[in-house]
Design a protein around this motif. Structure first.
Motif, short mmCIF file in Angstrom:
data_model
loop_
_atom_site.label_atom_id
_atom_site.label_comp_id
_atom_site.label_asym_id
_atom_site.label_seq_id
_atom_site.Cartn_x
_atom_site.Cartn_y
_atom_site.Cartn_z
N SER A 312 0.82 -1.21 0.00
CA SER A 312 0.00 0.00 0.00
C SER A 312 0.86 1.26 0.00
CB SER A 312 -0.93 0.00 1.21
OG SER A 312 -0.20 -0.05 2.42
N SER A 313 2.10 1.14 0.45
CA SER A 313 2.97 2.32 0.55
C SER A 313 3.33 2.91 -0.80
CB SER A 313 4.26 1.95 1.30
OG SER A 313 4.95 0.91 0.61
N VAL A 314 3.15 2.16 -1.90
CA VAL A 314 3.50 2.70 -3.22
C VAL A 314 2.29 3.22 -3.97
CG1 VAL A 314 5.51 1.20 -3.39
CG2 VAL A 314 3.35 0.45 -4.41
N ALA A 315 1.11 3.15 -3.39
CA ALA A 315 -0.07 3.72 -4.02
C ALA A 315 0.14 5.22 -4.21
CB ALA A 315 -1.30 3.46 -3.17
N HIS A 316 -0.25 5.74 -5.36
CA HIS A 316 -0.11 7.15 -5.72
C HIS A 316 1.35 7.57 -5.87
CE1 HIS A 316 -4.33 8.30 -3.90
NE2 HIS A 316 -4.37 7.22 -4.67
N GLN A 317 2.27 6.63 -5.93
CA GLN A 317 3.69 6.95 -6.04
C GLN A 317 4.20 6.65 -7.45
OE1 GLN A 317 5.41 8.32 -3.36
NE2 GLN A 317 3.40 8.34 -2.41
N ALA A 318 5.32 7.26 -7.79
CA ALA A 318 5.99 6.92 -9.04
C ALA A 318 6.47 5.48 -8.98
CB ALA A 318 7.18 7.86 -9.27
N ASP A 319 6.47 4.81 -10.12
CA ASP A 319 6.89 3.40 -10.22
C ASP A 319 6.07 2.50 -9.31
OD1 ASP A 319 8.78 4.18 -12.09
OD2 ASP A 319 10.37 4.39 -10.60
N GLU A 320 4.78 2.79 -9.27
CA GLU A 320 3.83 1.97 -8.50
C GLU A 320 3.84 0.53 -9.01
OE1 GLU A 320 -1.05 1.81 -7.82
OE2 GLU A 320 -0.10 3.51 -8.84
N TYR A 321 3.73 -0.41 -8.09
CA TYR A 321 3.67 -1.82 -8.48
C TYR A 321 2.81 -2.60 -7.51
CZ TYR A 321 7.01 -2.85 -4.69
OH TYR A 321 7.62 -2.97 -3.46
N VAL A 322 2.42 -3.80 -7.91
CA VAL A 322 1.69 -4.71 -7.04
C VAL A 322 2.52 -5.97 -6.87
CG1 VAL A 322 0.40 -5.78 -8.94
CG2 VAL A 322 -0.53 -5.85 -6.61
N ASP A 323 2.46 -6.53 -5.68
CA ASP A 323 3.12 -7.81 -5.41
C ASP A 323 2.20 -8.92 -5.90
OD1 ASP A 323 4.06 -10.22 -4.19
OD2 ASP A 323 5.11 -9.03 -2.68
N LEU A 324 2.64 -9.66 -6.90
CA LEU A 324 1.78 -10.68 -7.52
C LEU A 324 1.46 -11.82 -6.56
CD1 LEU A 324 3.41 -10.77 -11.07
CD2 LEU A 324 1.22 -9.75 -10.40
N ARG A 325 2.28 -12.02 -5.55
CA ARG A 325 1.96 -13.05 -4.55
C ARG A 325 0.73 -12.65 -3.75
NH1 ARG A 325 7.90 -12.96 -2.07
NH2 ARG A 325 7.33 -10.76 -2.31
N ASP A 326 0.63 -11.38 -3.41
CA ASP A 326 -0.56 -10.88 -2.73
C ASP A 326 -1.79 -11.03 -3.62
OD1 ASP A 326 1.04 -10.16 -0.62
OD2 ASP A 326 0.58 -8.01 -0.72
N LEU A 327 -1.61 -10.71 -4.90
CA LEU A 327 -2.73 -10.78 -5.83
C LEU A 327 -3.25 -12.21 -5.96
CD1 LEU A 327 -4.58 -9.41 -7.85
CD2 LEU A 327 -2.79 -9.64 -9.58
N GLN A 328 -2.36 -13.18 -6.00
CA GLN A 328 -2.77 -14.58 -6.09
C GLN A 328 -3.54 -15.01 -4.84
OE1 GLN A 328 0.99 -16.46 -6.77
NE2 GLN A 328 0.97 -16.05 -8.97
N ARG A 329 -3.09 -14.56 -3.69
CA ARG A 329 -3.79 -14.93 -2.45
C ARG A 329 -5.17 -14.27 -2.38
NH1 ARG A 329 -1.79 -13.95 3.80
NH2 ARG A 329 -3.41 -15.23 4.76
N LEU A 330 -5.24 -13.03 -2.83
CA LEU A 330 -6.53 -12.34 -2.87
C LEU A 330 -7.50 -13.07 -3.78
CD1 LEU A 330 -8.41 -9.88 -2.36
CD2 LEU A 330 -7.31 -8.79 -4.33
#
Length: 339
Positions: A312-330
């Motif tokens: 969540s710390s990279v939301a609204h930030q430059a070079d925003e990314y998501v951790d795909l491991r979190d996405l798979q668990r979700l």
């Protein structure tokens, strides 16, 4: 275009899933899909993002992967959550549960999409799910939010004999400090203390509609914008205006305007036990952002669950990314909701 992409994906669902659209303004629109007139579960995801800044070192509009990180504008806030909902709708299309999903606009500032959906529909699901980026912590409540713009009239004087004047810029700053101290006396057991952010401040000498910087004059005018994260329902438009009037008057100034742009209350709702998200670590609503799920829950009731991938710390930030491991668990947990 993202609404078009969502509609295209939803059109592949079986016919019992009905897709509809709500025009909000111009070509901005909500997209809604449901397999029942009265759904028990509502999944929500906003379509908009904040604009990219010049600080990006990657193309914000071209997804790129580096290990378990997927980069792109809105990757974590919240296209990953949106993608998880679309994927779960496809894989769980034959569910016997009564399910709906809302993909809406306007979350990043004025909440126009959620407001319109609440005003134009009457559904009342028992569970409302929102995959905002939370590092897979679950939130069932949040502080509200209030934005206020106010202006102050002081008294001009020569800077050399400033005691004869009232510095409107200083009065504005003192008023915000006074408001913060007042808010601290009204904590909520679950949501903590309401906090105030001085987001914008200008002042000086008003001349012919302009505000001039004149270092030899005590500034008789100031204007500010504040945002309050509301934990106590007592903190409303009247509360804020009264507090500002009294503080400004004590400092020798006059509050000439105080306009509240919007005010959404805090969300405190009963938990919905027996979901796969019970296994996730609970988040602390005292430090969370505002979730516009609150608008729906305030109008219709139901049990909210806010839980999405990180970081969540990279939301609204430059070079925003998501951790795909979190996405798979979700996505796995969403699938269990359908079974």
């Amino acid at each position: 275009r993202i609404a078009d992409a969502v509609v295209a994906r939803l059109s592949c669902l079986p016919k019992r899933w009905r897709v509809s659209e709500q025009t909000i303004e111009g070509n901005r629109r909500n997209v809604y899909v449901a397999n029942a007139d009265e759904p028990e579960i509502l999944l929500t995801a906003h379509l908009d993002t904040v604009p990219p800044t010049d600080a990006w070192t990657r193309d914000p509009f071209l997804p790129s992967r580096d290990g378990t990180r997927l980069y792109g504008l809105g990757a974590v806030d919240m296209k990953a959550g949106l993608a998880a909902i679309l994927s779960t709708l496809a894989s769980g299309a034959n569910t016997t549960k009564k399910v709906a999903a809302l993909f809406y606009v306007g979350e990043e500032y004025d909440f126009c999409g959620m407001r319109a959906f609440v005003s134009r529909t009457s559904i009342a699901p028992r569970l409302i799910f929102n995959p905002e980026p939370t590092d897979l912590r679950t939130y069932r409540g949040c502080r509200g939010v209030l934005e206020c713009r106010f202006s102050i009239e002081g008294r001009a004087a020569h800077a050399a004999i400033g005691l004869d004047g009232v510095n409107a810029i200083r009065v504005a700053s003192l008023a915000v400090d006074d408001l913060a101290r007042l808010l601290a006396t009204l904590p909520d057991e679950g949501l903590g203390v309401s906090t105030v952010n001085l987001a914008w401040l200008r002042g000086g000498l008003p001349v012919n509609g302009e505000v001039l910087a004149r270092s030899n004059v005590v500034p008789p005018f100031a204007e500010a914008v504040i945002e309050i994260r509301v934990s106590n329902d007592r903190v409303d438009e009247e509360f804020v205006q009264t507090a500002l009037v009294e503080s400004v008057a004590r400092a020798g100034g006059k509050l000439t305007s105080a306009d509240v742009a919007f005010r959404m209350g805090p969300m405190v709702a009963p938990a919905c036990a027996g979901t796969p998200f019970d296994a996730f670590e609970p988040g602390d609503p005292k430090t969370s952002g505002y979730f516009d799920t609150q608008l729906f829950v305030a109008a219709r009731g139901g049990s909210p669950i806010v839980c999405g991938p990180g970081p969540s710390s990279v939301a609204h930030q430059a070079d925003e990314y998501v951790d795909l491991r979190d996405l798979q668990r979700l996505e796995s947990s969403l699938g269990q909701l359908f079974s």
